[in-house]
Structure formats: structure tokens, C-alpha cells
Design a protein around this motif. Structure first.
Motif, PDB file in Angstrom:
ATOM      1  N   GLU A  62     102.880  17.241 141.128  1.00  0.00           N
ATOM      2  CA  GLU A  62     101.609  17.031 140.397  1.00  0.00           C
ATOM      3  C   GLU A  62     101.820  17.605 139.086  1.00  0.00           C
ATOM      4  O   GLU A  62     102.336  18.895 138.852  1.00  0.00           O
ATOM      5  N   VAL A  63     101.347  16.919 138.132  1.00  0.00           N
ATOM      6  CA  VAL A  63     101.348  17.801 136.772  1.00  0.00           C
ATOM      7  C   VAL A  63     100.026  18.104 135.957  1.00  0.00           C
ATOM      8  O   VAL A  63      99.030  17.295 136.153  1.00  0.00           O
ATOM      9  N   VAL A  64     100.183  19.223 135.450  1.00  0.00           N
ATOM     10  CA  VAL A  64      98.888  19.655 134.826  1.00  0.00           C
ATOM     11  C   VAL A  64      99.232  19.821 133.347  1.00  0.00           C
ATOM     12  O   VAL A  64     100.085  20.503 132.886  1.00  0.00           O
ATOM     13  N   ILE A  65      98.593  19.204 132.351  1.00  0.00           N
ATOM     14  CA  ILE A  65      98.660  19.256 131.143  1.00  0.00           C
ATOM     15  C   ILE A  65      97.384  20.158 130.585  1.00  0.00           C
ATOM     16  O   ILE A  65      96.078  19.788 130.617  1.00  0.00           O
ATOM     17  N   LEU A  66      97.908  21.271 130.239  1.00  0.00           N
ATOM     18  CA  LEU A  66      96.842  22.476 129.527  1.00  0.00           C
ATOM     19  C   LEU A  66      96.486  21.677 127.940  1.00  0.00           C
ATOM     20  O   LEU A  66      97.492  22.047 127.129  1.00  0.00           O
ATOM     21  N   LEU A  67      95.278  21.368 127.719  1.00  0.00           N
ATOM     22  CA  LEU A  67      94.944  21.151 126.254  1.00  0.00           C
ATOM     23  C   LEU A  67      94.456  22.566 126.004  1.00  0.00           C
ATOM     24  O   LEU A  67      93.365  22.667 126.130  1.00  0.00           O
ATOM     25  N   ALA A  68      95.417  23.174 125.272  1.00  0.00           N
ATOM     26  CA  ALA A  68      95.291  24.647 124.886  1.00  0.00           C
ATOM     27  C   ALA A  68      94.403  24.958 123.585  1.00  0.00           C
ATOM     28  O   ALA A  68      94.665  25.335 122.665  1.00  0.00           O
ATOM     29  N   ASP A  69      93.133  24.313 123.874  1.00  0.00           N
ATOM     30  CA  ASP A  69      92.041  24.483 122.592  1.00  0.00           C
ATOM     31  C   ASP A  69      91.886  25.943 122.215  1.00  0.00           C
ATOM     32  O   ASP A  69      91.659  26.086 120.956  1.00  0.00           O
ATOM     33  N   ALA A  70      91.735  26.825 123.111  1.00  0.00           N
ATOM     34  CA  ALA A  70      91.230  28.160 122.754  1.00  0.00           C
ATOM     35  C   ALA A  70      92.547  28.848 122.059  1.00  0.00           C
ATOM     36  O   ALA A  70      92.417  29.818 121.137  1.00  0.00           O
ATOM     37  N   HIS A  71      93.724  28.329 122.379  1.00  0.00           N
ATOM     38  CA  HIS A  71      95.201  28.921 121.855  1.00  0.00           C
ATOM     39  C   HIS A  71      95.157  28.260 120.324  1.00  0.00           C
ATOM     40  O   HIS A  71      95.387  29.002 119.603  1.00  0.00           O
ATOM     41  N   ALA A  72      94.697  26.873 120.385  1.00  0.00           N
ATOM     42  CA  ALA A  72      94.832  26.580 118.813  1.00  0.00           C
ATOM     43  C   ALA A  72      93.888  27.143 118.026  1.00  0.00           C
ATOM     44  O   ALA A  72      93.808  27.391 116.692  1.00  0.00           O
TER      45      ALA A  72
END
Ligand code: IYR
Length: 331
Positions: A62-72
Motif C-alpha cells: 500500500e502506498v501513502v503519499i504525504l502532502l507535506a503542507d506543514a513542511h512546505a
């Protein structure tokens, strides 16, 4: 291709090989992730790790894509609202690119990274990590500009993401390796498990074959490029008839970026590559693997101009669905 081969093909580094072998024994239901700072348009750098995610899905993970908004946000890419809007576009392009919708979970970092428990763990990690160590982990990601506290918090949060997303494997470009090494060292100090990591290579600049292809400098290929843009960019690429070009006059190492694109972007996604040529130039050439194509470029059987034309055609096919999606979203 067996699961281990799918997990590791085209990887530059596997940490550790034994751990990944264990994972490949029983891949079904295991969770792997890549995190991306959201940006409106995907480029080849994103697609290289996406190719690995597609391999992993094929192997049963299974794949999780983290949309790293806090990192951005930490990296000053805009307000959280602006960042989230570009993340939605990013998500649509990943799916158009060929990730399996039923086995891809998209998670916004901010949905768990501001929780009390995460914050408490973050402060514990801050106590356990020297500024120098955090700065080193961030150097490859951020270049020389790691002067702010936010740049030190960033790799610590990335370390915690691996635990909080309940993952079995972290994937990233080679520029993420120091963060993953920090995670291997620090997660056990919080009584959390160590997870393996797979790192994809960083490809060379298209026009010079030196250094790295990046979205900020030089030419990059993105989901926004038209067929003509692609042809123009690929035609201007550095492509000597060898996989191992000599260093330039100043001693800078060089790669053959056209061959790299065939190896890491085209062959993983197509069963065969056909170079169309008129009969008088020898007729079509068909390749089932990268080795055959690279060998023919070296022997002179395949002319660099034909290699470039073919590369542009196949890249166009890869990005066309995402380009269409972007157009729809913008209309
Ligand atoms: N550092 C990544 C973004 C990122 C990746 C992961 I994996 C995270 O858990 C958080 C952020 C980048 O350079 O884009």
C-alpha cells in the motif's frame, strides 16, 4: 519480476538490504511512503519516486503519499491555504500518472502533525538532537540556507512522520538519506521501531550532464510541458555516444542525461521502446531493456538524434494524462 527486485530495481541505495529482503518476503498490506512538499506542477524529480511507488504497488504494498503542507510552510512556500490548494493539483497529477487509486492514500501532514502527542514527541526529539546534527540532515534538502530554526525542526518532523503514519518503508530521493539516517538513530530513543528506506538516484542536469537536474536551475521537464516543449528540451540535451562521459575541462563529473532518462523514466514504464527510423537509415529499432539501447548508442548503431527524438515521444506519452488533468483543473 519478484517482489525484492521490484522494490529495489533502479534504487541508488537500500538501507538495509536485509530489512528490505524481509519486507519483500511478505509485501501484501505493508505500507510505504514518500512525502512531497506540495507544488502545483509535478516534474521529473517527483515522477522518479512515483515510478518506485508504482513498482511497490505492483509488488503488493500500500502506498501513502504525504502532502507535506506543514513542511512546505516551514520552508516558507506560502500560507497553509495556498500550499493546500497546490497539493490538491499535485494529487490529481499523481493519479493521472498511473498510481493505483485504490491503493494510494493521500495524507496532509497538518492533519496529524499539530496533534498534542506528535508535538510532545517532537519536543523530545529536539532535546535528543544537536543543532549540528539536524542541520546536517537538512543540508541536502535545503542547500546552504539552513539558518532558521524552522530548518532544524523540519527533519525532526520528517523523522516522526515515519512513526505516525505507521509505515513499513520510507522512500525518497538520495537527498533525503540523511533525514532517514537521523530517523534510524533517533526513533529507538523514543522507543519507536526503525524502518528501512529506499533511495532513488538524483539525475544529472539535462543540458550539461553535470550536477543535478532541479526545478530551480537549468531545464526541467514537467507535467506542464507541451509536446513541442518536450522536443525542444530533449533536443538540447547533452548526449555523447557513451554512458560514461569524460569530465569537462574543469574536472566536473558528467553523466549522459538522455540515457539516464531512458533508464529511470522510460524503461520502468514501457515493455518495449521502438526507435522509428526510415528504411534508408536501417529501419526501426526495438529494445526490451535499457542495456540494449545503451549498447547501441555506444556502438554507433543508434544515433544520438534518434535517441533524443524517441525519448521525447515516450516522455510525452508519460506526462500527457497529467498535462490534461492540469488543464481541466485550471479551466
Ligand atoms: N523533505 C521532503 C518532503 C518531506 C518528505 C517526507 I518522506 C516527510 O515525512 C516530510 C516532508 C522534500 O524535500 O520534498
Amino acid at each position: 519480476m519478484d517482489a525484492y527486485e521490484l522494490l529495489t530495481r533502479n534504487a541508488e541505495e537500500v538501507v538495509t538490504d536485509d530489512e528490505v529482503r524481509d519486507l519483500a518476503e511478505e509485501p501484501e498490506g505493508k505500507r510505504a511512503y514518500v512525502g512531497y512538499e506540495p507544488s502545483g506542477v509535478l516534474h521529473l524529480g517527483h515522477l522518479l519516486t512515483a515510478n518506485k511507488l508504482i513498482d511497490l504497488q505492483e509488488a503488493g504494498l500500500e502506498v501513502v503519499i504525504l502532502l507535506a503542507d506543514a513542511h512546505a510552510y516551514l520552508n516558507e512556500k506560502g500560507s497553509l491555504e495556498e500550499i493546500r490548494a497546490t497539493a490538491e493539483q499535485m494529487k490529481a497529477q499523481f493519479l493521472a500518472y498511473g498510481l493505483d487509486e485504490d491503493r494510494t492514500e493521500f495524507v496532509y501532514g497538518s492533519t496529524f502533525q499539530f496533534d498534542e502527542e506528535y508535538t510532545r514527541d517532537l519536543h523530545t526529539l529536539e532535546q535528543a538532537t544537536t543543532m549540528n546534527r539536524a542541520q546536517r540532515a537538512m543540508a541536502e534538502i535545503q542547500g546552504d540556507e539552513t539558518a532558521k530554526v524552522s530548518h532544524l525542526v523540519y527533519p525532526l518532523m520528517q523523522t516522526l512522520d515515519i512513526e505516525y503514519l505507521d509505515l513499513d518503508l520510507a522512500v525518497g530521493g538520495l537527498d533525503q538519506r540523511k533525514v532517514h539516517m537521523l530517523a534510524r538513530e533517533k526513533l529507538p530513543e523514543l522507543d519507536y521501531e526503525v524502518r528501512p528506506a529506499i533511495h532513488t538516484p538524483i539525475l544529472a542536469d539535462l543540458t550539461t550532464g553535470e550536477g543535478k537536474m532541479s526545478s530551480s536551475e537549468g531545464i526541467t521537464i514537467s507535467m506542464e510541458d507541451s509536446t513541442d516543449d518536450l522536443e525542444e528540451k530533449v533536443n538540447s540535451a547533452y548526449c555523447p555516444p557513451t554512458r560514461d562521459p569524460e569530465p569537462d575541462d574543469e574536472g566536473n563529473e558528467r553523466e549522459n542525461p538522455v540515457l539516464e532518462l531512458f533508464e529511470y523514466h522510460v524503461f520502468p514504464r514501457f515493455d518495449e521502446v521502438v526507435v522509428e527510423r526510415p528504411e534508408k537509415y536501417g529501419g526501426d529499432l526495438t529494445y526490451e531493456d535499457y542495456e540494449g539501447l545503451a549498447a547501441d548508442l555506444e556502438s554507433g548503431e543508434l544515433h544520438p538524434a534518434d535517441a533524443k527524438g524517441t525519448l521525447a515521444t515516450y516522455l510525452d506519452e508519460l506526462i500527457a494524462p497529467g498535462r490534461e488533468k492540469l488543464r481541466e483543473l485550471r479551466d
